[in-house]
Design an enzyme around this catalytic site. Sequence first.
Site, PDB file in Angstrom:
ATOM      1  N   SER A 161     -13.791  14.344   1.941  1.00 12.15           N
ATOM      2  CA  SER A 161     -15.166  14.618   1.512  1.00 12.15           C
ATOM      3  C   SER A 161     -15.536  16.059   1.805  1.00 12.15           C
ATOM      4  O   SER A 161     -15.194  16.590   2.865  1.00 12.15           O
ATOM      5  CB  SER A 161     -16.149  13.719   2.255  1.00 12.15           C
ATOM      6  N   GLU A 244     -17.141   5.720  14.066  1.00 16.35           N
ATOM      7  CA  GLU A 244     -17.658   5.849  12.718  1.00 16.35           C
ATOM      8  C   GLU A 244     -18.347   4.553  12.276  1.00 16.35           C
ATOM      9  O   GLU A 244     -19.446   4.572  11.751  1.00 16.35           O
ATOM     10  CB  GLU A 244     -16.505   6.191  11.758  1.00 16.35           C
TER      11      GLU A 244
END
Lengths: 402, 378
Positions: A161, A244
Site C-alpha cells: 500500500s 494490526e
Amino acid sequence: MSATTPDEIGDFRQEVRDFLKENLPDDMAHRGRNGFLAAREDSLGWQQILAKKGWSVPHWPEEHGGPGWSAMQRYVFDEECYLAGAPTINIGGVGLVAPVIQAFGTQEQKDRFLPPIRNGEVFWIQGFSEPSAGSDLASLRTTAVRQGDEYVINGQKIWTSHGLFGDWNFMLARTDPEAKKQAGISFFLIDVKTPGLTIRPIESLEGSHHLTEVFYDDVRVPVSNRVGEENKGWDYTKYLLFNERAFYGAEAPSLKRYLAKIKTYARRETVDGRPLIENCTFATRLAELELEVMAVDMTVSRVIAHGLTERNGGNAVGSILKVRGTELAQKLTDLLVETIGDYGAYAYPDTNEEPEMRDMPHAGPNYAPGLFAELIYRRAASIYGGANEVQRNIIAKTLFRF
Amino acid sequence: MFEEASPDLTDEQRMILDGANRFVTEICPFEKRREATKAGVTLDRTVWGQMAELGWFGLGLSEEAGGFGGTLEDVALIAETLGRGQVLEPFTMCAVFPARLLVGIGGQTDLIEKIVSGEKLVAVAHSEPDARGDVTRIAVTASPEGGGFRLDGLKSLVVGGDHADVLLVTARLPDGSLGLFRLARHSESVTTEGTRLADWTSGLDLRFTSAIAERIASGDAMAHALAAARDEAVTMLCAECVGAMDGTIQVTAPYISERRQFGVPLSSFQALQHRMADMAADLTIARSAVLRALSFLGAPSAERAAQVAGCKALVQRLGRWTTQQGIQLHGGYGITEEYQVGQYHKRLLVTDAMFGSRDVNLSRYTGHMLSRMMEAAQ
C-alpha cells in the site's frame, strides 16, 4: 487500564476536540472527509503537527515518546481524529514497524529509526505479500543471501500500500532455503533508494494507484538493517500481525464515520420529493447496521479496557473483530453509494492523485466524489491483513482446537 | 471455554458465575430436565427455593428495597448461565421482572420480601395478543367495585401464570388511564387457556372474568416503573439468549470433533470450521450488545427503551442463526428431543415472541434513531 473516569474521559475528549479545531488545517480536513485515501503530504504533514504537541504516537510506550495515555484515551483520540476528518497517518511506520523495532530492534536501530517515524519525517511501506504468497504468507520466496556485512536480496513483493509514497520498506525475505517454511525467514529494513529496488504502481478498480509491486534485483542491505535474529522473522511478523488485527482490525472509528455520513447525506438526498431517510426500508437497513456497529464498537472497548493478550483469548477476538468489522465496512460503503442515487454511478477523479482537479466543478452533490472509490477500496478489507477466510481458520483453531 | 477466557469479569462476578455453573450442573443437569419435561413439569418449586437460597432473587436490588445489593451486570451473568444450562424455572420473568416492577412503583415491601425469599411466586400478566412488547397497549379493563376493582379480559404469554401465588396485572381504568393490580392467583374468576410454551417452560393465557383485585399503582408512575422493569427484563432475556448461543457452541464443538463421516471427524471439514467461527463471532458481538444494553439501563426512558429494543433485535437475529446452525451441524440428531442443541433453538424462538419479535423491536429502534437525527438537525 489506568483509572480513567468517565468525567476525565469527557474532559480529555474536549481537549482533543479543541486541539483539532485549532490545528487541523481546513483543506486537509476537507480531503480527509472525502472518500479518497490520504495523500503523502497530508499523512506526514498531520503527523508533524501532532508531533509538535507530543501526540503523534499515542500507542507507543513513554520511553519512546508516547504520551502515556490510557487505552481508553487512545481510543477517544483516534475516534475524534477520524470524526474531524484528520488524514490517516502512516500506519506502516507508526503502528506496524515501530512496535517491532521497539520490541526486537537494537539500541542503534531504535535511535536511528524511531524519531523520524515519531516526527512524521519518513513514510514506511510494507513488503510482505508476494505473487504466490498471499494468505499463505510463510511460503514467500524472496531471498536474502549473506555476503560479508551485507545481505543481497532478490525477489518481488506485491500489494504494497502507498508504495509510491515510501521512503523506507520493512520486508520479509528467506534467509534459510533449507528450513521449514516459517523457520527460515528474516525481517529487514530497506531504504527504497537502494540501487536495484524498483516500485511499480498497480491500477486499482477504483482508478487509484495506492497499491504497488516492489522488485528487488540484487539489493544490498547492511546486516545492521536486519531486525532481531536471522531466521526468526516469522515470530516478529506474528507480533506485528497481532497488533494490526487487535488495534486496527475492526476500524470501529471509520465504521462510525460511515454511519454519520450516511445519515447526513440521507437527510439531504430526496426521493419523490421526500428525504431519503424517510424511506422505511432504507431507514431500517441503516438502523440494523448501526446496531451491529455499536456492538462491534463495544467489543473494541472491552478489548481495550481489559487488556487483550495472546493468553486470554486475544487472538480470536482480534480475528473476530477483523472479520465482523470489515464485513460491516463493506455493507456500510454499499449503502453509502446507494445513498447518492444516480451519482453513485459516476466516475470522479481522485484529487489526491490529480491535485489540479481539486477545485474543479463536478457533477452531483459536493459529497459525491470518493464514495464509489471508498466502496471499491473496502472490497479489499476482507482480503488485506489476512483474508477473512484465514481469520476464520484462526478462530476455529484458537477456540476449538479443530 | 469463553468465561474462563473472559478478562471482563471482576472477582466477585467470577464467584457468582462459579456458583451459577455449579447450580446448573448439580441441581439442573440435562437428564433431570428431560425427566421433568417428560412428566410435563414446567416449574419445580423446590428448585425455585434453591435459587432463592443462593440469594439470586435479591441480587441487583438495594438493601433498602429488600435486596442484597450487586449490579444488573451480576444479574445478567446469572441469566446467561441459566440460559446456557437450559434451566426451566423462569428466573427473569418471575423473579427479576416482578421484583423490579414492585420496587419501581414503591411500597409492596411484604411481597418483595417474599419474592426474594422464594416464598411467593409472582407472575406479571402484562401482555395481550396485539401488544407485542408495547406494555401500554392494554384492553383488559378494571372497573371499581366496592373498595377494589373488577378485572375483565385476556392476558397472553403469562410466564408462571399457572404456578404463581400472586398475579400482577396491567389493566385500563374507566377514564382510560392504566393501573397495576394485585390478586391471588387461585381465584375462580381466573381461568387458563394453553398449557405451556414451546420450549417446555411455563406460560399461558389468563382470562379474567370479574376477578376482584387490589390496585397497587396507576398513572404515570406506574407506566414509568413498568417500562423500566420491562427493559430490565428484556435485557436479561437477551442475556439468556447469549447463554443459549454459548451453549449451542459448547455442545456442537465436541459433537463435530467426535462424529466421524467419510472416515474423518466432521471437524476436519473447513466448511464446518468456518461455520463454527462465525457462530463464535456472533456470540462475541451478541454478548457486547447485551453489555451495551446494560450500560443504558440507567439512561432517560426513551433512550433506554430504544437501546434495549435494538439489543433484542440484534441478539435475536444473531442467536436465531447460531442456534439454527447448531441443529444443522448435529445432522438428524439435531432435531431430536433427546439432544440438547435443539432446546437452545426453541428457547430463541420463545424469547423472540416475548416483548415483541425482532422486526417490532427493530422498528422501535429505527424510530428512535430517526428522531435523534431530527433533533441533531435542528
